[in-house]
Design a protein around this motif. Structure first.
Motif, PDB file in Angstrom:
ATOM      1  N   THR A   1      33.143  46.757  37.000  1.00  0.00           N
ATOM      2  CA  THR A   1      34.470  47.344  37.062  1.00  0.00           C
ATOM      3  C   THR A   1      34.779  48.030  35.734  1.00  0.00           C
ATOM      4  OG1 THR A   1      35.409  45.239  36.339  1.00  0.00           O
ATOM      5  CG2 THR A   1      35.373  45.654  38.701  1.00  0.00           C
TER       6      THR A   1
ATOM      7  N   ILE B   1      35.971  47.281  50.332  1.00  0.00           N
ATOM      8  CA  ILE B   1      36.696  46.392  49.427  1.00  0.00           C
ATOM      9  C   ILE B   1      37.544  47.268  48.513  1.00  0.00           C
ATOM     10  CG2 ILE B   1      36.404  44.795  47.477  1.00  0.00           C
ATOM     11  CD1 ILE B   1      33.837  43.782  48.831  1.00  0.00           C
ATOM     12  N   TYR B   2      38.771  46.847  48.263  1.00  0.00           N
ATOM     13  CA  TYR B   2      39.601  47.630  47.363  1.00  0.00           C
ATOM     14  C   TYR B   2      40.340  46.707  46.411  1.00  0.00           C
ATOM     15  CZ  TYR B   2      43.965  46.478  49.854  1.00  0.00           C
ATOM     16  OH  TYR B   2      45.042  45.823  50.391  1.00  0.00           O
ATOM     17  N   CYS B   3      40.885  47.321  45.379  1.00  0.00           N
ATOM     18  CA  CYS B   3      41.685  46.571  44.421  1.00  0.00           C
ATOM     19  C   CYS B   3      43.142  46.863  44.718  1.00  0.00           C
ATOM     20  CB  CYS B   3      41.322  46.990  42.998  1.00  0.00           C
ATOM     21  SG  CYS B   3      42.385  46.243  41.752  1.00  0.00           S
TER      22      CYS B   3
ATOM     23  N   HIS C   1      41.691  42.884  37.963  1.00  0.00           N
ATOM     24  CA  HIS C   1      41.561  43.506  39.284  1.00  0.00           C
ATOM     25  C   HIS C   1      41.783  42.430  40.343  1.00  0.00           C
ATOM     26  CE1 HIS C   1      40.019  47.171  37.470  1.00  0.00           C
ATOM     27  NE2 HIS C   1      39.097  46.460  36.832  1.00  0.00           N
TER      28      HIS C   1
ATOM     29  N   LEU D   1      40.950  41.805  44.273  1.00  0.00           N
ATOM     30  CA  LEU D   1      40.131  42.380  45.345  1.00  0.00           C
ATOM     31  C   LEU D   1      40.470  41.817  46.721  1.00  0.00           C
ATOM     32  CD1 LEU D   1      36.644  42.344  43.546  1.00  0.00           C
ATOM     33  CD2 LEU D   1      38.442  44.094  43.472  1.00  0.00           C
TER      34      LEU D   1
END
Ligand SMILES: [Cu+2]
Length: 152
Positions: A62, A137-139, A91, A93
């Motif tokens: 990241t 997958i996202y933050c 972050h 997730l």
């Protein structure tokens, strides 16, 4: 003596002419096969470039506000490791993705659990991914911070 020399010269010329004709004949199909192999290699390099944009591995770093890469190809049964890179901040997730600035959570079936997983100073493992497929997958706190995980 002189006649012999002329004969030798004629033979040489004949061989040379034959040789150059053969050369041209060889060069033409050679050039054709070269261009056709170019076509096939560029055709086969497209999927290579595709996999190049989604590199294989099991570790994603990241950055301050994003993933260092947008895609990763994971082996089936593998576990994804998210490692905070230099300057990485907090972050969080989840499954889903950012689309046009808005978060769209989506929990896929067949995927290992992932809910509000925080990445701070130590790495986080997600997995194992036992079902082949494409997972997003996202933050949740960084708009546009998406990661596509391709399991195969
Ligand atoms: Cu983030």
């Amino acid at each position: 003596m002189d006649q012999k020399t002329v004969r030798v010269l004629v033979v040489f010329l004949a061989i040379f002419t034959l040789g150059s004709v053969l050369l041209v004949a060889c060069t033409r199909p050679g050039a054709t096969s070269a261009s056709s192999s170019n076509t096939s290699s560029s055709a086969s390099s497209s999927p290579t470039a595709g996999s190049g944009s989604c590199p294989g591995g099991d570790t994603v770093q990241t950055t301050v506000d994003n993933f260092a890469q947008s895609c990763i190809t994971l082996s089936k049964g593998g576990t994804l490791k998210v490692v905070p890179g230099p300057g990485s901040t907090l972050h969080i997730l989840d499954y889903g993705q950012w689309k046009n600035g808005s978060a769209e959570p989506a929990t896929p079936s067949g995927a290992p659990p992932l809910k509000d997983v925080q990445v701070t100073s130590s790495s986080v493992s997600i997995g194992p991914f036992t079902t082949a497929g494409t997972y997003h997958i996202y933050c949740t706190i960084h708009p546009g911070m998406n990661l596509t995980v391709i399991v195969k």
